[in-house]
Design a protein around this motif. Structure first.
Motif, short mmCIF file in Angstrom:
data_model
loop_
_atom_site.label_atom_id
_atom_site.label_comp_id
_atom_site.label_asym_id
_atom_site.label_seq_id
_atom_site.Cartn_x
_atom_site.Cartn_y
_atom_site.Cartn_z
N ASN A 167 1.36 -11.52 12.32
CA ASN A 167 0.34 -11.54 12.35
C ASN A 167 -0.11 -9.78 11.35
O ASN A 167 -1.47 -9.35 12.32
N HIS A 168 0.29 -10.09 10.30
CA HIS A 168 -0.84 -9.07 9.59
C HIS A 168 -0.03 -7.77 10.14
O HIS A 168 -1.06 -6.59 9.61
N ALA A 169 1.13 -8.43 10.30
CA ALA A 169 1.91 -6.32 10.69
C ALA A 169 0.25 -5.97 11.48
O ALA A 169 0.22 -4.04 11.62
N ILE A 170 -0.11 -5.86 12.63
CA ILE A 170 -1.53 -5.57 13.46
C ILE A 170 -0.81 -5.35 14.56
O ILE A 170 0.27 -5.77 15.03
N GLY A 171 -1.66 -3.80 14.64
CA GLY A 171 -1.05 -2.76 16.02
C GLY A 171 -0.07 -1.63 14.79
O GLY A 171 0.51 -0.95 16.06
N ARG A 172 0.19 -2.09 13.34
CA ARG A 172 1.21 -0.63 12.93
C ARG A 172 -0.07 -0.23 12.40
O ARG A 172 -0.50 -0.71 11.72
N ALA A 173 1.17 0.81 11.48
CA ALA A 173 -0.05 1.97 10.40
C ALA A 173 0.21 0.98 9.00
O ALA A 173 1.62 1.12 9.22
N VAL A 174 -0.85 1.12 8.54
CA VAL A 174 -0.21 0.87 7.14
C VAL A 174 -1.21 2.13 6.38
O VAL A 174 -1.94 2.09 5.66
N SER A 175 0.22 2.61 5.16
CA SER A 175 -0.25 3.36 4.65
C SER A 175 -1.51 2.95 2.96
O SER A 175 -1.13 2.26 2.81
N ALA A 176 -1.85 3.93 2.03
CA ALA A 176 -2.55 3.72 1.23
C ALA A 176 -1.94 3.28 0.17
O ALA A 176 -2.00 2.30 -0.33
N GLY A 177 -0.80 4.18 0.44
CA GLY A 177 0.75 2.92 -0.55
C GLY A 177 1.84 1.83 -0.62
O GLY A 177 1.57 0.84 -1.00
N GLY A 178 0.42 1.30 1.20
CA GLY A 178 1.38 -0.07 1.89
C GLY A 178 1.66 0.06 2.41
O GLY A 178 2.57 -0.56 3.00
N ASP A 179 2.94 0.77 2.65
CA ASP A 179 3.89 1.24 3.79
C ASP A 179 3.16 0.75 5.06
O ASP A 179 2.67 1.83 5.28
N ILE A 180 4.17 0.43 5.87
CA ILE A 180 3.92 -0.47 7.32
C ILE A 180 5.33 0.50 8.51
O ILE A 180 6.46 0.67 7.89
N ARG A 181 4.10 1.45 9.36
CA ARG A 181 5.41 1.60 10.13
C ARG A 181 4.91 1.35 11.36
O ARG A 181 3.29 1.63 11.71
N PRO A 182 5.46 1.60 12.50
CA PRO A 182 7.05 1.10 12.35
C PRO A 182 7.62 0.56 11.28
O PRO A 182 6.38 -1.38 12.00
N LYS A 183 8.19 0.34 11.48
CA LYS A 183 8.98 -1.44 10.32
C LYS A 183 9.07 -1.80 11.13
O LYS A 183 9.50 -2.48 12.68
N ILE A 184 9.16 -3.64 10.28
CA ILE A 184 8.98 -4.59 11.81
C ILE A 184 10.41 -5.34 10.99
O ILE A 184 10.52 -5.79 10.43
N TYR A 185 10.56 -5.26 12.31
CA TYR A 185 12.09 -6.52 12.66
C TYR A 185 11.87 -7.38 13.12
O TYR A 185 11.55 -7.09 13.89
#
Lengths: 133, 384
Positions: free
Chosen positions: B98-116
Protein backbone atom coordinates in the motif's frame (compact mmCIF):
# COMPACT_ATOMS: atom_id res chain seq x y z
CA UNK A 1 -32.22 -5.80 -3.88
CA UNK A 2 -28.54 -6.29 -4.38
CA UNK A 3 -26.25 -5.23 -1.57
CA UNK A 4 -23.54 -2.65 -2.10
CA UNK A 5 -19.98 -3.76 -1.44
CA UNK A 6 -18.70 -3.70 2.05
CA UNK A 7 -21.78 -5.39 3.51
CA UNK A 8 -19.81 -8.34 4.83
CA UNK A 9 -21.34 -11.77 5.18
CA UNK A 10 -24.79 -10.21 5.56
CA UNK A 11 -24.83 -9.46 1.85
CA UNK A 12 -23.48 -12.80 0.63
CA UNK A 13 -26.79 -14.63 0.67
CA UNK A 14 -28.38 -11.93 -1.44
CA UNK A 15 -25.64 -12.29 -4.03
CA UNK A 16 -26.01 -16.08 -4.10
CA UNK A 17 -29.74 -15.83 -4.64
CA UNK A 18 -29.28 -13.22 -7.35
CA UNK A 19 -26.87 -15.48 -9.20
CA UNK A 20 -29.19 -18.48 -8.93
CA UNK A 21 -32.21 -16.50 -10.09
CA UNK A 22 -30.38 -14.92 -13.02
CA UNK A 23 -28.61 -18.09 -14.13
CA UNK A 24 -30.78 -21.14 -13.50
CA UNK A 25 -29.17 -24.48 -12.69
CA UNK A 26 -28.50 -26.61 -15.75
CA UNK A 27 -26.24 -29.39 -14.45
CA UNK A 28 -26.97 -32.52 -12.46
CA UNK A 29 -26.77 -32.12 -8.72
CA UNK A 30 -23.70 -34.32 -8.47
CA UNK A 31 -21.92 -32.49 -11.28
CA UNK A 32 -22.67 -29.17 -9.67
CA UNK A 33 -21.43 -30.38 -6.29
CA UNK A 34 -18.20 -31.73 -7.77
CA UNK A 35 -17.59 -28.56 -9.73
CA UNK A 36 -18.31 -26.21 -6.85
CA UNK A 37 -15.95 -28.12 -4.55
CA UNK A 38 -13.21 -28.03 -7.16
CA UNK A 39 -13.82 -24.39 -8.09
CA UNK A 40 -13.72 -23.19 -4.50
CA UNK A 41 -10.57 -25.18 -3.78
CA UNK A 42 -8.84 -23.91 -6.90
CA UNK A 43 -9.65 -20.29 -6.21
CA UNK A 44 -8.46 -20.60 -2.63
CA UNK A 45 -5.28 -22.33 -3.81
CA UNK A 46 -4.58 -19.66 -6.40
CA UNK A 47 -5.31 -16.72 -4.16
CA UNK A 48 -3.86 -17.90 -0.86
CA UNK A 49 -1.51 -20.71 -1.81
CA UNK A 50 -3.31 -23.18 0.45
CA UNK A 51 -3.83 -26.61 -1.05
CA UNK A 52 -1.90 -26.08 -4.26
CA UNK A 53 -0.26 -29.45 -3.86
CA UNK A 54 -3.58 -31.15 -4.64
CA UNK A 55 -3.59 -29.66 -8.15
CA UNK A 56 -0.10 -30.23 -9.54
CA UNK A 57 -1.23 -29.85 -13.14
CA UNK A 58 -2.62 -26.40 -12.38
CA UNK A 59 0.17 -25.30 -10.04
CA UNK A 60 3.38 -26.91 -11.18
CA UNK A 61 6.26 -26.59 -8.80
CA UNK A 62 4.08 -25.69 -5.87
CA UNK A 63 6.46 -27.48 -3.55
CA UNK A 64 8.84 -24.61 -4.10
CA UNK A 65 6.85 -22.41 -1.80
CA UNK A 66 4.92 -19.23 -2.16
CA UNK A 67 4.36 -16.03 -0.29
CA UNK A 68 0.55 -15.92 -0.36
CA UNK A 69 -0.93 -13.17 -2.54
CA UNK A 70 -4.08 -12.92 -0.43
CA UNK A 71 -4.20 -13.66 3.26
CA UNK A 72 -5.97 -16.84 4.24
CA UNK A 73 -7.63 -15.19 7.19
CA UNK A 74 -9.70 -12.68 5.25
CA UNK A 75 -10.34 -14.80 2.18
CA UNK A 76 -14.04 -15.55 1.77
CA UNK A 77 -16.10 -16.95 -1.04
CA UNK A 78 -19.30 -14.94 -0.97
CA UNK A 79 -21.28 -16.82 -3.61
CA UNK A 80 -20.67 -19.50 -6.21
CA UNK A 81 -22.54 -21.36 -8.92
CA UNK A 82 -21.56 -24.06 -11.41
CA UNK A 83 -23.20 -24.02 -14.83
CA UNK A 84 -22.79 -25.44 -18.32
CA UNK A 85 -20.50 -23.52 -20.60
CA UNK A 86 -21.91 -24.01 -24.08
CA UNK A 87 -21.33 -27.73 -24.59
CA UNK A 88 -22.36 -30.66 -22.38
CA UNK A 89 -18.74 -31.45 -21.63
CA UNK A 90 -17.82 -27.92 -20.59
CA UNK A 91 -18.67 -26.10 -17.40
CA UNK A 92 -17.84 -22.89 -15.60
CA UNK A 93 -17.71 -22.15 -11.90
CA UNK A 94 -18.59 -18.50 -11.31
CA UNK A 95 -17.37 -17.20 -7.97
CA UNK A 96 -17.81 -13.93 -6.12
CA UNK A 97 -15.25 -13.53 -3.36
CA UNK A 98 -13.46 -11.24 -0.97
CA UNK A 99 -9.80 -11.01 -0.07
CA UNK A 100 -7.08 -8.83 1.43
CA UNK A 101 -3.86 -8.30 -0.47
CA UNK A 102 -0.43 -8.08 1.16
CA UNK A 103 -0.68 -4.29 1.25
CA UNK A 104 -3.74 -4.70 3.47
CA UNK A 105 -6.42 -3.62 1.00
CA UNK A 106 -9.63 -5.59 1.44
CA UNK A 107 -11.94 -5.82 -1.56
CA UNK A 108 -15.12 -7.84 -1.86
CA UNK A 109 -17.24 -8.54 -4.88
CA UNK A 110 -14.24 -9.88 -6.78
CA UNK A 111 -15.41 -12.07 -9.67
CA UNK A 112 -13.63 -15.12 -11.06
CA UNK A 113 -14.71 -17.69 -13.67
CA UNK A 114 -13.00 -21.07 -13.66
CA UNK A 115 -13.56 -23.41 -16.60
CA UNK A 116 -13.68 -27.19 -16.60
CA UNK A 117 -13.87 -30.00 -19.16
CA UNK A 118 -15.59 -33.28 -18.44
CA UNK A 119 -13.57 -36.41 -18.98
CA UNK A 120 -14.20 -40.01 -18.18
CA UNK A 121 -11.96 -41.85 -15.76
CA UNK A 122 -12.69 -45.51 -15.09
CA UNK A 123 -16.27 -45.00 -16.14
CA UNK A 124 -16.87 -42.05 -13.83
CA UNK A 125 -17.13 -38.52 -15.09
CA UNK A 126 -14.51 -36.19 -13.76
CA UNK A 127 -14.27 -32.45 -14.27
CA UNK A 128 -10.77 -31.28 -15.15
CA UNK A 129 -9.79 -27.65 -14.65
CA UNK A 130 -8.72 -25.71 -17.72
CA UNK A 131 -5.65 -23.47 -17.61
CA UNK A 132 -6.24 -19.82 -16.81
CA UNK A 133 -5.50 -17.66 -19.84
CA UNK B 1 -39.41 8.12 8.53
CA UNK B 2 -40.73 4.81 7.47
CA UNK B 3 -38.77 1.65 7.92
CA UNK B 4 -39.06 -0.62 4.95
CA UNK B 5 -38.55 -4.30 5.55
CA UNK B 6 -36.72 -5.82 2.70
CA UNK B 7 -37.09 -9.49 1.94
CA UNK B 8 -34.17 -11.08 0.24
CA UNK B 9 -35.90 -12.14 -2.89
CA UNK B 10 -36.21 -9.00 -4.90
CA UNK B 11 -33.21 -8.29 -6.98
CA UNK B 12 -32.01 -5.45 -9.09
CA UNK B 13 -34.87 -4.01 -10.91
CA UNK B 14 -38.21 -5.60 -10.57
CA UNK B 15 -39.98 -2.32 -10.71
CA UNK B 16 -42.54 -3.54 -8.22
CA UNK B 17 -41.30 -1.21 -5.59
CA UNK B 18 -44.33 0.23 -3.92
CA UNK B 19 -43.12 2.67 -1.38
CA UNK B 20 -39.63 3.79 -1.98
CA UNK B 21 -37.09 3.33 -4.66
CA UNK B 22 -34.89 0.29 -4.71
CA UNK B 23 -31.37 1.03 -3.77
CA UNK B 24 -28.15 0.00 -5.24
CA UNK B 25 -24.63 0.72 -5.48
CA UNK B 26 -21.37 -0.51 -4.43
CA UNK B 27 -17.73 -0.05 -4.88
CA UNK B 28 -14.69 -1.90 -3.78
CA UNK B 29 -14.05 -1.31 -0.13
CA UNK B 30 -10.51 -0.49 -1.20
CA UNK B 31 -9.70 3.13 -1.82
CA UNK B 32 -10.62 4.17 -5.29
CA UNK B 33 -8.62 6.85 -7.01
CA UNK B 34 -9.61 10.20 -8.26
CA UNK B 35 -7.12 12.45 -9.95
CA UNK B 36 -9.58 15.01 -11.11
CA UNK B 37 -11.19 16.18 -7.93
CA UNK B 38 -10.03 16.59 -4.38
CA UNK B 39 -11.39 13.78 -2.30
CA UNK B 40 -12.60 14.43 1.17
CA UNK B 41 -10.12 13.82 3.91
CA UNK B 42 -9.69 10.58 5.77
CA UNK B 43 -12.09 11.92 8.38
CA UNK B 44 -15.02 10.61 6.41
CA UNK B 45 -13.62 7.12 6.54
CA UNK B 46 -12.68 6.96 2.91
CA UNK B 47 -8.96 7.40 3.38
CA UNK B 48 -8.72 9.59 0.30
CA UNK B 49 -5.81 11.90 -0.20
CA UNK B 50 -5.95 15.44 -1.46
CA UNK B 51 -4.89 15.65 -5.06
CA UNK B 52 -1.62 17.42 -5.62
CA UNK B 53 -1.54 18.41 -9.27
CA UNK B 54 0.36 15.86 -11.32
CA UNK B 55 0.06 13.04 -8.83
CA UNK B 56 -2.53 10.33 -8.53
CA UNK B 57 -4.52 10.54 -5.33
CA UNK B 58 -3.69 7.82 -2.88
CA UNK B 59 0.03 7.58 -3.69
CA UNK B 60 2.33 9.49 -1.32
CA UNK B 61 4.32 11.92 -3.47
CA UNK B 62 7.76 10.61 -2.42
CA UNK B 63 6.76 7.09 -3.45
CA UNK B 64 5.36 8.28 -6.77
CA UNK B 65 8.63 10.11 -7.36
CA UNK B 66 10.49 6.83 -6.73
CA UNK B 67 8.35 4.98 -9.28
CA UNK B 68 8.87 7.70 -11.89
CA UNK B 69 12.61 7.76 -11.22
CA UNK B 70 12.81 4.00 -11.69
CA UNK B 71 11.11 4.31 -15.06
CA UNK B 72 13.81 6.79 -16.07
CA UNK B 73 16.62 4.55 -14.85
CA UNK B 74 15.59 1.08 -15.89
CA UNK B 75 16.51 1.68 -19.53
CA UNK B 76 20.18 1.73 -18.55
CA UNK B 77 19.88 -1.55 -16.68
CA UNK B 78 17.68 -3.44 -19.16
CA UNK B 79 18.13 -1.60 -22.47
CA UNK B 80 15.73 -3.83 -24.39
CA UNK B 81 12.87 -3.29 -21.99
CA UNK B 82 9.92 -1.46 -23.48
CA UNK B 83 6.73 -0.05 -22.04
CA UNK B 84 7.71 0.43 -18.39
CA UNK B 85 5.56 3.19 -16.91
CA UNK B 86 4.94 4.31 -13.35
CA UNK B 87 1.38 2.90 -13.06
CA UNK B 88 2.93 -0.57 -13.38
CA UNK B 89 5.22 -0.01 -10.41
CA UNK B 90 2.40 1.70 -8.53
CA UNK B 91 0.13 -1.31 -9.09
CA UNK B 92 2.71 -3.67 -7.59
CA UNK B 93 3.50 -1.38 -4.68
CA UNK B 94 -0.19 -0.93 -3.95
CA UNK B 95 -0.82 -4.63 -3.44
CA UNK B 96 2.52 -5.36 -1.80
CA UNK B 97 2.69 -2.57 0.76
CA UNK B 98 0.00 0.00 0.00
CA UNK B 99 2.79 2.39 -1.04
CA UNK B 100 4.34 2.17 2.44
CA UNK B 101 1.51 4.38 3.67
CA UNK B 102 1.73 4.90 7.41
CA UNK B 103 5.51 4.88 7.43
CA UNK B 104 8.02 7.69 7.18
CA UNK B 105 9.95 8.09 3.95
CA UNK B 106 13.05 10.26 4.17
CA UNK B 107 14.04 12.68 1.45
CA UNK B 108 16.59 10.10 0.39
CA UNK B 109 13.83 7.48 0.10
CA UNK B 110 14.56 5.42 3.23
CA UNK B 111 11.40 3.90 4.66
CA UNK B 112 11.04 3.54 8.44
CA UNK B 113 10.00 1.48 10.19
CA UNK B 114 11.17 -1.12 7.73
CA UNK B 115 8.48 -3.18 6.04
CA UNK B 116 8.67 -6.90 6.74
CA UNK B 117 6.30 -9.51 5.39
CA UNK B 118 5.30 -12.66 7.25
CA UNK B 119 8.10 -14.96 8.31
CA UNK B 120 8.25 -17.69 5.71
CA UNK B 121 9.43 -20.52 7.88
CA UNK B 122 6.72 -22.98 6.99
CA UNK B 123 4.84 -22.45 10.21
CA UNK B 124 1.66 -21.60 8.37
CA UNK B 125 1.83 -17.85 8.94
CA UNK B 126 -0.16 -16.22 6.17
CA UNK B 127 -0.89 -19.64 4.71
CA UNK B 128 2.72 -20.38 3.89
CA UNK B 129 3.65 -23.92 4.73
CA UNK B 130 6.97 -24.20 2.94
CA UNK B 131 10.24 -23.39 4.58
CA UNK B 132 12.23 -20.64 2.87
CA UNK B 133 15.80 -21.13 4.04
CA UNK B 134 17.49 -18.00 5.29
CA UNK B 135 19.79 -16.50 2.68
CA UNK B 136 20.80 -13.13 4.04
CA UNK B 137 21.60 -13.91 7.66
CA UNK B 138 19.17 -11.20 8.61
CA UNK B 139 20.85 -8.42 6.65
CA UNK B 140 17.66 -7.31 4.94
CA UNK B 141 14.92 -9.12 6.79
CA UNK B 142 16.16 -8.89 10.34
CA UNK B 143 16.08 -12.63 10.98
CA UNK B 144 18.45 -15.51 10.47
CA UNK B 145 15.82 -18.15 11.14
CA UNK B 146 14.00 -17.87 7.82
CA UNK B 147 13.10 -15.36 5.19
CA UNK B 148 10.74 -12.44 5.07
CA UNK B 149 9.79 -10.36 2.09
CA UNK B 150 11.12 -6.84 2.60
CA UNK B 151 10.45 -3.26 1.68
CA UNK B 152 7.70 -1.53 -0.28
CA UNK B 153 8.00 -4.04 -3.11
CA UNK B 154 8.29 -7.04 -0.79
CA UNK B 155 11.38 -8.61 -2.25
CA UNK B 156 12.65 -11.89 -0.90
CA UNK B 157 16.28 -11.31 0.08
CA UNK B 158 17.35 -14.05 -2.34
CA UNK B 159 15.59 -12.26 -5.22
CA UNK B 160 17.06 -8.92 -4.18
CA UNK B 161 20.54 -10.35 -4.57
CA UNK B 162 19.77 -10.78 -8.24
CA UNK B 163 18.18 -7.43 -9.05
CA UNK B 164 19.15 -4.95 -6.38
CA UNK B 165 20.68 -1.72 -7.63
CA UNK B 166 21.69 1.52 -6.03
CA UNK B 167 19.30 4.01 -7.57
CA UNK B 168 20.34 6.90 -5.39
CA UNK B 169 24.10 6.66 -5.61
CA UNK B 170 24.46 6.39 -1.87
CA UNK B 171 26.61 3.36 -2.25
CA UNK B 172 24.12 0.72 -1.20
CA UNK B 173 21.34 -1.20 -2.90
CA UNK B 174 18.71 -1.28 -0.19
CA UNK B 175 15.30 -2.94 -0.61
CA UNK B 176 14.02 -0.68 2.17
CA UNK B 177 14.87 2.39 0.12
CA UNK B 178 11.99 3.53 -2.12
CA UNK B 179 14.23 4.46 -5.07
CA UNK B 180 16.37 1.31 -4.94
CA UNK B 181 13.34 -0.93 -4.43
CA UNK B 182 11.36 0.65 -7.27
CA UNK B 183 14.32 0.26 -9.60
CA UNK B 184 14.75 -3.35 -8.49
CA UNK B 185 11.10 -4.04 -9.20
CA UNK B 186 11.37 -2.41 -12.61
CA UNK B 187 14.43 -4.50 -13.44
CA UNK B 188 12.68 -7.66 -12.29
CA UNK B 189 9.56 -6.93 -14.33
CA UNK B 190 11.60 -6.04 -17.41
CA UNK B 191 13.22 -9.46 -17.30
CA UNK B 192 15.42 -10.07 -20.33
CA UNK B 193 13.83 -7.22 -22.22
CA UNK B 194 10.05 -7.56 -22.16
CA UNK B 195 7.72 -5.26 -24.02
CA UNK B 196 5.39 -4.32 -21.20
CA UNK B 197 3.11 -2.40 -23.54
CA UNK B 198 1.96 -5.84 -24.66
CA UNK B 199 -0.71 -6.99 -22.23
CA UNK B 200 0.40 -10.62 -22.42
CA UNK B 201 3.98 -9.74 -21.53
CA UNK B 202 2.86 -7.46 -18.75
CA UNK B 203 0.77 -10.34 -17.34
CA UNK B 204 3.74 -12.70 -17.58
CA UNK B 205 5.92 -10.22 -15.72
CA UNK B 206 3.40 -9.80 -12.93
CA UNK B 207 2.88 -13.57 -12.71
CA UNK B 208 6.61 -13.99 -12.27
CA UNK B 209 6.44 -11.54 -9.39
CA UNK B 210 3.90 -13.76 -7.66
CA UNK B 211 2.65 -16.97 -9.20
CA UNK B 212 -1.05 -16.46 -8.71
CA UNK B 213 -3.60 -15.65 -11.42
CA UNK B 214 -5.68 -13.69 -8.94
CA UNK B 215 -2.61 -11.68 -8.00
CA UNK B 216 -2.19 -10.76 -11.67
CA UNK B 217 -5.85 -9.75 -11.95
CA UNK B 218 -5.54 -7.63 -8.81
CA UNK B 219 -2.37 -5.85 -9.90
CA UNK B 220 -3.68 -5.20 -13.42
CA UNK B 221 -6.79 -3.64 -11.97
CA UNK B 222 -4.67 -1.16 -9.99
CA UNK B 223 -2.39 -0.47 -12.96
CA UNK B 224 -5.43 0.35 -15.09
CA UNK B 225 -6.88 2.54 -12.38
CA UNK B 226 -3.67 4.50 -11.91
CA UNK B 227 -3.33 4.94 -15.66
CA UNK B 228 -6.86 6.37 -15.88
CA UNK B 229 -6.49 8.55 -12.81
CA UNK B 230 -3.36 10.08 -14.25
CA UNK B 231 -5.40 11.86 -16.90
CA UNK B 232 -8.03 14.46 -16.28
CA UNK B 233 -11.16 13.84 -18.31
CA UNK B 234 -11.31 16.43 -21.06
CA UNK B 235 -14.77 17.87 -21.32
CA UNK B 236 -14.00 20.53 -23.89
CA UNK B 237 -15.38 18.44 -26.72
CA UNK B 238 -18.44 17.42 -24.79
CA UNK B 239 -21.47 19.62 -25.32
CA UNK B 240 -25.24 19.75 -25.48
CA UNK B 241 -27.32 17.29 -23.56
CA UNK B 242 -24.35 15.09 -22.75
CA UNK B 243 -22.60 18.04 -21.16
CA UNK B 244 -25.75 18.90 -19.21
CA UNK B 245 -25.95 15.41 -17.76
CA UNK B 246 -22.25 15.22 -16.86
CA UNK B 247 -22.21 18.70 -15.37
CA UNK B 248 -25.27 17.85 -13.29
CA UNK B 249 -23.61 14.73 -11.88
CA UNK B 250 -20.28 16.47 -11.29
CA UNK B 251 -22.07 19.31 -9.51
CA UNK B 252 -23.00 16.81 -6.79
CA UNK B 253 -19.41 15.81 -6.01
CA UNK B 254 -18.90 15.61 -2.30
CA UNK B 255 -22.57 14.91 -1.54
CA UNK B 256 -22.73 11.85 0.70
CA UNK B 257 -23.89 8.43 -0.38
CA UNK B 258 -27.29 7.55 1.07
CA UNK B 259 -28.86 4.11 0.81
CA UNK B 260 -32.06 4.76 -1.14
CA UNK B 261 -31.35 8.46 -1.43
CA UNK B 262 -31.69 10.86 -4.35
CA UNK B 263 -34.29 11.51 -7.01
CA UNK B 264 -34.96 13.72 -10.04
CA UNK B 265 -34.99 16.83 -7.85
CA UNK B 266 -31.71 16.21 -6.08
CA UNK B 267 -30.30 14.60 -2.95
CA UNK B 268 -32.83 13.19 -0.48
CA UNK B 269 -33.01 11.19 2.73
CA UNK B 270 -32.73 7.49 2.06
CA UNK B 271 -34.24 4.36 3.54
CA UNK B 272 -33.44 1.55 5.88
CA UNK B 273 -31.61 -0.75 5.43
CA UNK B 274 -28.92 -2.53 3.56
CA UNK B 275 -28.38 -6.23 4.41
CA UNK B 276 -25.79 -5.34 7.01
CA UNK B 277 -28.04 -2.71 8.50
CA UNK B 278 -26.69 0.46 6.97
CA UNK B 279 -29.43 3.06 6.85
CA UNK B 280 -29.85 6.07 4.62
CA UNK B 281 -32.63 7.60 6.67
CA UNK B 282 -30.33 10.07 8.41
CA UNK B 283 -28.30 10.97 5.35
CA UNK B 284 -29.40 13.35 2.66
CA UNK B 285 -27.64 12.21 -0.46
CA UNK B 286 -27.65 9.82 -3.38
CA UNK B 287 -27.29 6.17 -3.99
CA UNK B 288 -25.86 5.20 -7.36
CA UNK B 289 -29.09 5.07 -9.33
CA UNK B 290 -30.42 8.12 -7.49
CA UNK B 291 -27.49 10.12 -8.81
CA UNK B 292 -28.00 8.99 -12.39
CA UNK B 293 -31.74 9.66 -12.08
CA UNK B 294 -30.98 13.23 -11.00
CA UNK B 295 -28.37 13.90 -13.68
CA UNK B 296 -30.53 12.65 -16.53
CA UNK B 297 -33.55 14.52 -15.21
CA UNK B 298 -31.62 17.72 -15.79
CA UNK B 299 -31.64 16.80 -19.48
CA UNK B 300 -35.35 16.06 -19.35
CA UNK B 301 -34.91 12.29 -19.35
CA UNK B 302 -36.81 10.26 -16.80
CA UNK B 303 -34.91 7.13 -15.80
CA UNK B 304 -36.35 4.16 -13.92
CA UNK B 305 -35.17 4.29 -10.33
CA UNK B 306 -33.07 1.12 -10.07
CA UNK B 307 -29.68 0.39 -11.60
CA UNK B 308 -30.79 -2.84 -13.26
CA UNK B 309 -33.83 -1.15 -14.77
CA UNK B 310 -31.66 1.66 -16.14
CA UNK B 311 -29.79 -0.97 -18.16
CA UNK B 312 -32.97 -1.51 -20.11
CA UNK B 313 -33.12 2.08 -21.41
CA UNK B 314 -31.48 3.39 -24.56
CA UNK B 315 -28.94 1.47 -26.62
CA UNK B 316 -27.10 -1.20 -24.70
CA UNK B 317 -23.34 -1.21 -25.13
CA UNK B 318 -22.29 -4.81 -24.47
CA UNK B 319 -19.60 -5.62 -21.93
CA UNK B 320 -17.79 -7.62 -24.57
CA UNK B 321 -16.95 -4.40 -26.43
CA UNK B 322 -14.87 -3.32 -23.47
CA UNK B 323 -14.73 0.00 -21.66
CA UNK B 324 -13.11 1.63 -24.70
CA UNK B 325 -16.54 1.51 -26.38
CA UNK B 326 -17.96 3.94 -23.83
CA UNK B 327 -18.64 7.56 -24.67
CA UNK B 328 -19.16 10.49 -22.32
CA UNK B 329 -22.68 10.50 -20.98
CA UNK B 330 -23.17 6.73 -21.17
CA UNK B 331 -24.50 4.93 -18.15
CA UNK B 332 -21.93 2.36 -16.97
CA UNK B 333 -23.05 -0.85 -15.24
CA UNK B 334 -21.49 -3.44 -12.98
CA UNK B 335 -22.97 -6.86 -12.22
CA UNK B 336 -22.18 -9.92 -10.14
CA UNK B 337 -22.73 -11.95 -13.31
CA UNK B 338 -22.00 -9.61 -16.22
CA UNK B 339 -24.36 -10.39 -19.10
CA UNK B 340 -27.24 -11.06 -16.72
CA UNK B 341 -28.71 -7.67 -16.00
CA UNK B 342 -30.72 -8.71 -12.96
CA UNK B 343 -27.38 -9.08 -11.13
CA UNK B 344 -26.43 -5.45 -11.76
CA UNK B 345 -25.39 -3.85 -8.48
CA UNK B 346 -23.99 -0.48 -9.55
CA UNK B 347 -24.34 2.28 -12.14
CA UNK B 348 -22.30 5.38 -12.91
CA UNK B 349 -21.99 7.98 -15.67
CA UNK B 350 -18.99 7.85 -17.99
CA UNK B 351 -17.19 11.17 -18.39
CA UNK B 352 -14.33 10.12 -20.64
CA UNK B 353 -10.68 9.28 -20.09
CA UNK B 354 -11.53 6.00 -18.40
CA UNK B 355 -13.41 7.68 -15.56
CA UNK B 356 -16.96 7.83 -14.30
CA UNK B 357 -18.85 9.94 -11.82
CA UNK B 358 -20.72 7.86 -9.28
CA UNK B 359 -22.04 7.42 -5.76
CA UNK B 360 -20.14 4.29 -4.77
CA UNK B 361 -21.30 2.95 -1.40
CA UNK B 362 -22.22 3.83 2.18
CA UNK B 363 -19.48 5.90 3.77
CA UNK B 364 -18.38 7.55 0.54
CA UNK B 365 -19.42 10.61 -1.45
CA UNK B 366 -20.27 11.35 -5.05
CA UNK B 367 -16.94 11.37 -6.85
CA UNK B 368 -14.96 10.44 -9.92
CA UNK B 369 -13.55 6.91 -10.07
CA UNK B 370 -11.80 4.96 -12.80
CA UNK B 371 -14.21 2.63 -14.60
CA UNK B 372 -11.82 -0.15 -13.58
CA UNK B 373 -12.45 0.55 -9.90
CA UNK B 374 -15.35 -1.90 -9.83
CA UNK B 375 -15.55 -5.57 -10.61
CA UNK B 376 -17.99 -7.11 -13.02
CA UNK B 377 -18.04 -4.52 -15.80
CA UNK B 378 -21.39 -5.12 -17.47
CA UNK B 379 -21.34 -2.64 -20.35
CA UNK B 380 -23.18 0.62 -20.80
CA UNK B 381 -26.34 2.26 -22.06
CA UNK B 382 -26.43 5.15 -24.46
CA UNK B 383 -29.45 7.37 -24.15
CA UNK B 384 -28.25 10.61 -25.72
Amino acid sequence: MLPPKGEGTAGDQAIQKALEAAWPADLSVSDERQLLAAGRALLRADATGTGRGKWPEVFPGSNRGLAPAFSTARFRIQAAIARRDGRPDRAVVHLVWAGTDRGGTYTDGRITDLYFTRTSQEGASVWVPQPRT
Amino acid sequence: MRRVRRRLGRWGCIGVVVLLSAVCCAAPVSNAISAYVALQSAANGDGGAVVDGGTAAGIPPRMLAAYKKAVQQVGKQVPRCRGMRWPILAGIAKVESNHAIGRAVSAGGDIRPKIYGVLLNGSGAGGNTTVFPDTDNGRFDGTASGERAVGPFQFLPSTWEGVGQDAGSDGTADPHNADDAALGAAIYLCGDGRDLSQRSQLKAAIFQYNRSSEYVVNVLSWIDQYAAAAKSPDLKDVSGTVRTVIDAALSQRGVPYSWGGGNASGPSYGICCSPSGKSGTATKGFDCSGLTTYAYAKAGIRLPRTAAAQAGVGRRIPASSGTSALEPGDLVFYAYAPGRDSTIYHVGIYVGGGQMVNAPRPGTVVRLDPVDAMSGYAGGARLL
